[in-house]
Design an enzyme around this catalytic site. Structure first.
Site, PDB file in Angstrom:
ATOM      1  N   LYS A  50      15.283 -10.356  -7.661  1.00 53.83           N
ATOM      2  CA  LYS A  50      15.319  -9.713  -8.980  1.00 53.83           C
ATOM      3  C   LYS A  50      13.924  -9.240  -9.366  1.00 53.83           C
ATOM      4  O   LYS A  50      13.759  -8.145  -9.912  1.00 53.83           O
ATOM      5  CB  LYS A  50      15.876 -10.683 -10.030  1.00 53.83           C
ATOM      6  CG  LYS A  50      17.372 -10.863  -9.917  1.00 53.83           C
ATOM      7  CD  LYS A  50      17.896 -12.021 -10.761  1.00 53.83           C
ATOM      8  CE  LYS A  50      19.381 -12.246 -10.479  1.00 53.83           C
ATOM      9  NZ  LYS A  50      19.901 -13.475 -11.068  1.00 53.83           N
ATOM     10  N   GLN A  94      18.207 -18.308 -14.764  1.00 56.62           N
ATOM     11  CA  GLN A  94      18.964 -18.412 -13.519  1.00 56.62           C
ATOM     12  C   GLN A  94      19.842 -19.668 -13.529  1.00 56.62           C
ATOM     13  O   GLN A  94      19.345 -20.774 -13.762  1.00 56.62           O
ATOM     14  CB  GLN A  94      17.989 -18.442 -12.325  1.00 56.62           C
ATOM     15  CG  GLN A  94      18.665 -18.455 -10.978  1.00 56.62           C
ATOM     16  CD  GLN A  94      19.421 -17.150 -10.698  1.00 56.62           C
ATOM     17  OE1 GLN A  94      18.909 -16.064 -10.941  1.00 56.62           O
ATOM     18  NE2 GLN A  94      20.631 -17.268 -10.183  1.00 56.62           N
ATOM     19  N   ASP A 117      22.006 -10.772 -19.153  1.00 52.85           N
ATOM     20  CA  ASP A 117      23.127 -11.264 -18.344  1.00 52.85           C
ATOM     21  C   ASP A 117      24.455 -11.069 -19.076  1.00 52.85           C
ATOM     22  O   ASP A 117      25.520 -11.173 -18.475  1.00 52.85           O
ATOM     23  CB  ASP A 117      22.944 -12.759 -18.040  1.00 52.85           C
ATOM     24  CG  ASP A 117      22.535 -13.008 -16.589  1.00 52.85           C
ATOM     25  OD1 ASP A 117      22.744 -12.110 -15.750  1.00 52.85           O
ATOM     26  OD2 ASP A 117      22.021 -14.104 -16.312  1.00 52.85           O
TER      27      ASP A 117
END
Ligand code: NDP
Length: 287
Positions: A50, A94, A117
């Protein structure tokens, strides 16, 4: 029949190139903060990838790597600082988090306007009610693949296998918003093969290697395989497979995504797109 292969790798590469051009034209680069707690090797790889993709798009990547024993209070403190930081446009924590941390509490602490997200309940609610949500990346990636492949959605029968908050439910919402007739199947569904067989579009998000078989698929249907499963090979190594028995299904379907190289690359591209969307909305930059 042999299915057309929907090449997520090349569609994602085009999207990332377009995003890089758009970012280069902005007054300042958007910033994406990625928080990793602990040393889970798969998570470390995701975070590294990422970061690379974020920088390649011309954005700022701010990585916060915290030890596994970080307390929930310290993690919430970091989230509060990132929420308040005007240079941070997107915040991604994460998952999975260590067991002593309440993941829901951490996700709920992220400013919904920076929730790239799309997991915050505010964004889930906006998605369900047709508002300006930040939409979870993998479901958005599935929709872009369908769109790029020219699949007709209005009136189509779509079956989503899996009802998780990060894939199944949001992709079902997106299909519904695109005027599909949507069925969400799960582990308690009766006669899953029959449910799948009536679909024009099947989205498999189950987490079970090669579960969907060729005779579950209507000839000509479109099959999007979200699953990423690592299975052992005879030689003692391992390989990645999806939730779909690829060779069997490709012989029947009209179009199919491979694993790897289908939905996976779209997820990262959509994360970058969400960061750009979040930056534009928050900073008042026009789209
Ligand atoms: P979850 O484990 O959260 O959800 C799996 C869903 O599948 C559940 O709703 C479960 O039903 C359902 N399910 C499990 N077994 C069966 C069965 N035998 N029959 C029917 N339904 C079943 O998984 P995720 O949604 O997080 O992920 C799904 C897959 O997608 C995984 O392989 C994951 O690795 C992959 N993934 C890929 C991404 C990408 O970028 N390509 C991103 C995110 C995930 P129930 O609710 O009843 O338990």
């Amino acid at each position: 029949m042999s299915a057309r292969v929907l090449d997520g790798k090349s569609i994602a590469a085009s999207l990332r190139a377009r995003l890089a051009r758009e970012v280069a034209a902005l007054p300042a680069p958007p910033g994406l903060a990625v928080v990793l707690v602990g040393e889970d090797p798969a998570s470390a790889v995701y975070v590294r990838n990422k970061g690379i993709a974020t920088r390649e798009a011309g954005m700022r990547s701010i990585e916060h790597r915290l030890p596994a024993e970080t307390s929930q209070a310290d993690l919430l403190g970091l989230i509060a600082r990132l929420n308040a930081d005007p240079e941070t446009d997107g915040i991604l924590v994460q998952l999975p988090l260590p067991r002593h941390v309440d993941s829901q509490a951490v996700l709920a602490a992220i400013d919904p306007a920076k929730d790239v997200d799309g997991f915050h309940v505010v964004n889930a609610g906006l998605l369900a009610t047709g508002g300006p949500a930040l939409v979870p990346c993998t479901p958005r990636g599935c929709m872009i693949l369908l769109h790029e492949a020219g699949i007709a959605l209005a009136g189509a029968e779509a079956v989503v296998v899996g009802r998780s908050n990060i894939v199944g439910k949001p992709v079902a919402q997106l299909l519904l918003a695109a005027d599909c007739t949507v069925t969400i199947a799960h582990s308690r569904s009766r006669d899953l093969p029959a449910i799948c067989r009536r679909a024009d579009i099947v989205i498999a998000a189950v987490g079970r290697p090669e579960m969907l078989r060729g005779d579950w698929i209507r000839p000509g249907a479109t099959v999007i395989d979200v699953g990423i499963n690592r299975v052992a090979t005879a030689g003692g190594g391992s390989r990645l497979v999806g939730d779909v028995a690829y060779a069997e299904v490709a012989a029947v379907a009209g179009a199919i995504t491979p694993v790897p190289g289908g939905v996976g690359p779209m997820t990262i591209a959509c994360l970058l797109d969400n960061t750009l969307i979040a930056a534009r909305r928050r900073r008042g930059w026009k789209e």
